[in-house]
Design a protein around this motif. Structure first.
Motif, PDB file in Angstrom:
ATOM      1  N   PRO A   2      -5.498  18.242   5.869  1.00 12.78           N
ATOM      2  CA  PRO A   2      -5.299  16.802   5.911  1.00 12.78           C
ATOM      3  C   PRO A   2      -4.125  16.475   6.804  1.00 12.78           C
ATOM      4  CG  PRO A   2      -5.521  17.553   3.642  1.00 12.78           C
ATOM      5  CD  PRO A   2      -5.464  18.759   4.499  1.00 12.78           C
ATOM      6  N   ALA A  21      -5.936   6.468   7.289  1.00 15.30           N
ATOM      7  CA  ALA A  21      -7.039   7.368   6.949  1.00 15.30           C
ATOM      8  C   ALA A  21      -6.543   8.536   6.090  1.00 15.30           C
ATOM      9  CB  ALA A  21      -7.708   7.888   8.222  1.00 15.30           C
ATOM     10  N   ILE A  22      -5.398   9.078   6.453  1.00 19.25           N
ATOM     11  CA  ILE A  22      -4.817  10.183   5.678  1.00 19.25           C
ATOM     12  C   ILE A  22      -4.446   9.693   4.278  1.00 19.25           C
ATOM     13  CG2 ILE A  22      -2.843  11.761   5.510  1.00 19.25           C
ATOM     14  CD1 ILE A  22      -2.927  11.850   8.627  1.00 19.25           C
ATOM     15  N   GLU A  25      -7.508   9.332   2.192  1.00 19.78           N
ATOM     16  CA  GLU A  25      -8.023  10.654   1.833  1.00 19.78           C
ATOM     17  C   GLU A  25      -7.196  11.254   0.696  1.00 19.78           C
ATOM     18  OE1 GLU A  25      -8.109  15.014   3.891  1.00 19.78           O
ATOM     19  OE2 GLU A  25      -8.680  13.319   5.162  1.00 19.78           O
ATOM     20  N   ARG A  26      -5.891  11.121   0.794  1.00 18.65           N
ATOM     21  CA  ARG A  26      -5.021  11.701  -0.236  1.00 18.65           C
ATOM     22  C   ARG A  26      -5.122  10.952  -1.566  1.00 18.65           C
ATOM     23  NH1 ARG A  26       0.493  12.957   3.209  1.00 18.65           N
ATOM     24  NH2 ARG A  26      -0.377  14.671   4.422  1.00 18.65           N
ATOM     25  N   ALA A  28      -7.630   9.365  -2.683  1.00 20.56           N
ATOM     26  CA  ALA A  28      -8.956   9.530  -3.292  1.00 20.56           C
ATOM     27  C   ALA A  28      -8.925  10.641  -4.325  1.00 20.56           C
ATOM     28  CB  ALA A  28      -9.988   9.839  -2.213  1.00 20.56           C
ATOM     29  N   HIS A  29      -7.951  11.558  -4.218  1.00 20.51           N
ATOM     30  CA  HIS A  29      -7.862  12.691  -5.124  1.00 20.51           C
ATOM     31  C   HIS A  29      -6.854  12.474  -6.249  1.00 20.51           C
ATOM     32  CE1 HIS A  29     -10.332  14.783  -2.241  1.00 20.51           C
ATOM     33  NE2 HIS A  29      -9.441  14.596  -1.294  1.00 20.51           N
TER      34      HIS A  29
END
Length: 194
Positions: A2, A21-22, A25-26, A28-29
């Protein structure tokens, strides 16, 4: 991983888009959404973000200061190396000229660009090449600096007497390379013959 991108950002907007975007992405977890946190926890997180932002600004200022120091150092290097009254050469273990200053190029009668990637032996008279190779071998064997006086070809292929001071260093890959200080000693040699 990532945060890795294939192309470096070319503008702040692109950098912002990549950061977003990063972030998405982060997050989302993450186990729970931001809305699930109490107001106190959100204030604490906001405080941490502000402190982190200040920390990043301080790091950025330090990078700018280091860049300015590097620019000053490069200017000093230019003055000491490029404008020196003697020739300086960096020669690979195989005898190829990697770098030279203006004085070396002038002594050898070629441009710095034309000098790069040439074998130094090309500028040494054939009768004196053994002297050069013996000094190189001694330097590689002992790693102790040494000197040589030999004839070289300069402007318009005119021979001149040169005094070489040879030392050994390692390049960025750990391979030996020669550092050579080059001086024209023709006048001294000719005065000694009178």
């Amino acid at each position: 991983p990532p945060g890795k991108t294939s192309n470096p950002p070319s503008s702040p907007i692109t950098l912002r888009e990549q950061a977003e975007a990063i972030f998405l992405e982060r997050t989302a977890h993450t186990p729970e959404p931001l809305e699930a946190h109490s107001p106190e926890k959100l204030k604490e997180m906001l405080h941490e973000l502000h402190v982190y932002q200040i920390e990043l600004e301080m790091q950025n200022e330090e990078l700018h200061r280091a860049q300015k120091e590097m620019e000053v150092s490069q200017a000093r290097y230019f003055d000491l190396y490029d404008l020196a009254p003697v020739g300086y050469l960096t020669v690979s273990e195989t005898g190829i000229i990697r770098e030279s200053n203006f004085a070396a190029a002038k002594l050898l009668g070629v441009s710095r660009r034309a000098l790069a990637s040439q074998p130094l032996s090309r500028f040494i008279l054939p009768a004196d090449q053994d002297i050069y190779y013996q000094r190189r071998k001694a330097l590689l064997d002992t790693r102790l600096p040494n000197t040589a006086e030999l004839r070289m070809l300069g402007r318009k292929n005119q021979p001149f007497w040169a005094h070489l001071e040879l030392s050994l260093a390692d390049d960025a890959d750990g391979q030996p390379e020669f550092r050579i200080v080059l001086r024209d000693i023709t006048e001294r040699k000719e005065a000694g013959r009178l």
